[in-house]
Scaffold this motif. Structure first.
Motif, PDB file in Angstrom:
ATOM      1  N   THR A  31     -16.407  22.785 -11.967  1.00 48.45           N
ATOM      2  CA  THR A  31     -15.114  22.626 -12.642  1.00 48.45           C
ATOM      3  C   THR A  31     -14.098  23.660 -12.204  1.00 48.45           C
ATOM      4  OG1 THR A  31     -15.806  24.039 -14.500  1.00 48.45           O
ATOM      5  CG2 THR A  31     -16.246  21.673 -14.695  1.00 48.45           C
ATOM      6  N   TYR A  63     -15.544  17.385  -8.586  1.00 49.28           N
ATOM      7  CA  TYR A  63     -15.301  17.656  -9.998  1.00 49.28           C
ATOM      8  C   TYR A  63     -16.176  16.692 -10.797  1.00 49.28           C
ATOM      9  CZ  TYR A  63     -11.082  20.144  -8.482  1.00 49.28           C
ATOM     10  OH  TYR A  63     -10.205  21.006  -7.876  1.00 49.28           O
ATOM     11  N   GLU A  65     -15.587  14.639 -13.194  1.00 49.14           N
ATOM     12  CA  GLU A  65     -14.986  13.326 -13.416  1.00 49.14           C
ATOM     13  C   GLU A  65     -14.981  12.455 -12.167  1.00 49.14           C
ATOM     14  OE1 GLU A  65     -13.748  16.145 -16.477  1.00 49.14           O
ATOM     15  OE2 GLU A  65     -13.716  16.241 -14.279  1.00 49.14           O
ATOM     16  N   ASP A  85     -19.328  22.303 -22.156  1.00 54.08           N
ATOM     17  CA  ASP A  85     -18.216  21.574 -21.543  1.00 54.08           C
ATOM     18  C   ASP A  85     -18.664  20.867 -20.268  1.00 54.08           C
ATOM     19  OD1 ASP A  85     -15.310  20.956 -21.263  1.00 54.08           O
ATOM     20  OD2 ASP A  85     -15.512  22.176 -19.458  1.00 54.08           O
ATOM     21  N   LYS A  88     -20.596  17.703 -21.266  1.00 56.01           N
ATOM     22  CA  LYS A  88     -19.701  16.666 -21.785  1.00 56.01           C
ATOM     23  C   LYS A  88     -18.958  15.972 -20.655  1.00 56.01           C
ATOM     24  CE  LYS A  88     -15.942  15.998 -25.134  1.00 56.01           C
ATOM     25  NZ  LYS A  88     -15.047  16.684 -26.114  1.00 56.01           N
ATOM     26  N   ARG A  89     -18.484  16.747 -19.697  1.00 53.04           N
ATOM     27  CA  ARG A  89     -17.701  16.186 -18.592  1.00 53.04           C
ATOM     28  C   ARG A  89     -18.573  15.470 -17.559  1.00 53.04           C
ATOM     29  NH1 ARG A  89     -13.485  20.804 -16.699  1.00 53.04           N
ATOM     30  NH2 ARG A  89     -13.013  19.164 -15.150  1.00 53.04           N
ATOM     31  N   SER A  90     -19.870  15.772 -17.571  1.00 52.68           N
ATOM     32  CA  SER A  90     -20.781  15.204 -16.571  1.00 52.68           C
ATOM     33  C   SER A  90     -21.631  14.062 -17.108  1.00 52.68           C
ATOM     34  CB  SER A  90     -21.714  16.308 -16.030  1.00 52.68           C
ATOM     35  OG  SER A  90     -20.989  17.381 -15.484  1.00 52.68           O
TER      36      SER A  90
END
Length: 337
Positions: A31, A63, A65, A85, A88-90
């Protein structure tokens, strides 16, 4: 198998590059914009060993996303306070067949991983492998080729076929894994190691080899180790080592394996970043409180590190200027009176 390293910092890059060098398919996810963009722009990461033979290694980095790969194994190497975090994003590229491997410093990460992966597919490890991220896109492996070792255990303490395959492929990559069936004992052994070396080297801005040469190194180290073992005994955690063996590990790694290494906590504080001391010395202290025991030395060192964090971000010039302005105003008021 295919691997994806989540958290492409110093250790994430080392694990991923070594696996890639051994012939395995590896992707990286991070990130940190400077890291991702630098590696993309230079078409790889610069890798050196003990500051020598710097060369560019092509890697794929994304990244969270933007990543839509389908790895068999996810290797997590984030900071403790970043993990929630990252997960959650992955989460969109997680699936029911994947295994999660982590050799992160400190404690607190397993509970977060268990929100996404069942215990039978979580492997916790501890890495005695020194690595430094010089800057974005530039990593230095500390120690000769093949240096360092790690312990690893399946969270169920019943290693399955996939666990053995991961260990075998880590062996091929030169990571020197030792498979255990003592999950908490495996994790806590590294927490105790870090509570000595990381914290003390950070506070006094010294390498591990410098620390171990001090005439008071053993006295300080044994005091911290004894407190941590007292906590673990009360908590019912059986450690991999005895107290004496734990000190011998600290001594050997500091003298022989990584004498030139600045621990990761020092690397963080030298760049005015938050440290993981709450997940290391702080974890030991808080665990002790649950069993009516105060590991006071660990708490004292935790607070010293927080003071050092504060001093690194404190605006000294601004403070002095505000004091001078306050004194000037008070003098003007006194003169008027």
């Amino acid at each position: 198998m295919k691997y994806t390293v989540v958290g492409a910092g110093a250790m994430g890059l080392r694990y991923g590059v070594l696996l890639q060098d051994a012939g395995f398919d590896v992707d990286f996810v991070d990130t940190w914009e400077d890291q991702v963009e630098t590696i993309r722009n230079q078409k790889g990461v610069y890798v050196s060993r003990d500051g020598q033979n710097k060369h560019l290694v092509p890697v794929n980095i994304y990244y969270p996303e933007d990543y839509h790969g389908n790895p068999d194994v996810l290797i997590f190497f984030t900071k403790q306070y970043q993990l929630a975090d990252f997960l959650k994003r992955s989460a969109h590229f997680f699936n029911e067949k994947q295994y999660a491997v982590t050799c992160m410093n400190g404690m607190g990460h397993i509970e977060k991983l268990n929100q996404y992966f069942p215990k039978e597919r979580v492997l916790g490890g501890t890495a005695l492998i020194g690595t430094v991220l010089n800057q974005a896109g530039d990593v230095d492996f500390i120690g000769a080729k093949g240096a360092g070792s790690m312990n690893i255990a399946n969270e169920t303490e019943a290693p399955d076929q996939m666990t053995h395959q991961i260990v075998d492929e880590f062996t091929q990559a030169g990571l020197n894994p030792n498979l255990t069936t003592n999950f908490l004992g495996t994790l806590m052994a590294k927490v105790i190691f870090n509570s000595v070396v990381n914290t003390l080297c950070t506070m006094f801005k010294i390498r591990m080899g410098e620390y171990i040469q001090s005439p008071v190194a053993k006295k300080l180290g044994v005091q911290l180790i004894n407190e941590a073992f007292d906590v673990c005994e009360r908590a019912g955690v059986t450690l991999l080592n005895t107290r004496q063996e734990e000190w011998e590990t600290v001594s050997y790694v500091s003298r022989i394996s990584n004498p030139l290494h600045f621990p990761s906590m020092y690397q963080d504080i030298s760049k005015n970043r938050q440290t993981e001391v709450d997940y290391i010395n702080g974890y030991i202290y808080e665990l002790g409180l649950k069993y009516h025991y105060e590991a006071k030395t660990h708490d004292f060192l935790r607070n010293l590190v927080h003071l050092a964090e504060f001093s690194g971000t404190f605006d000294v010039d601004g403070y002095i200027q505000s004091v001078l302005e306050k004194d000037k105003k008070q003098a003007e008021v006194s003169k008027e009176d």
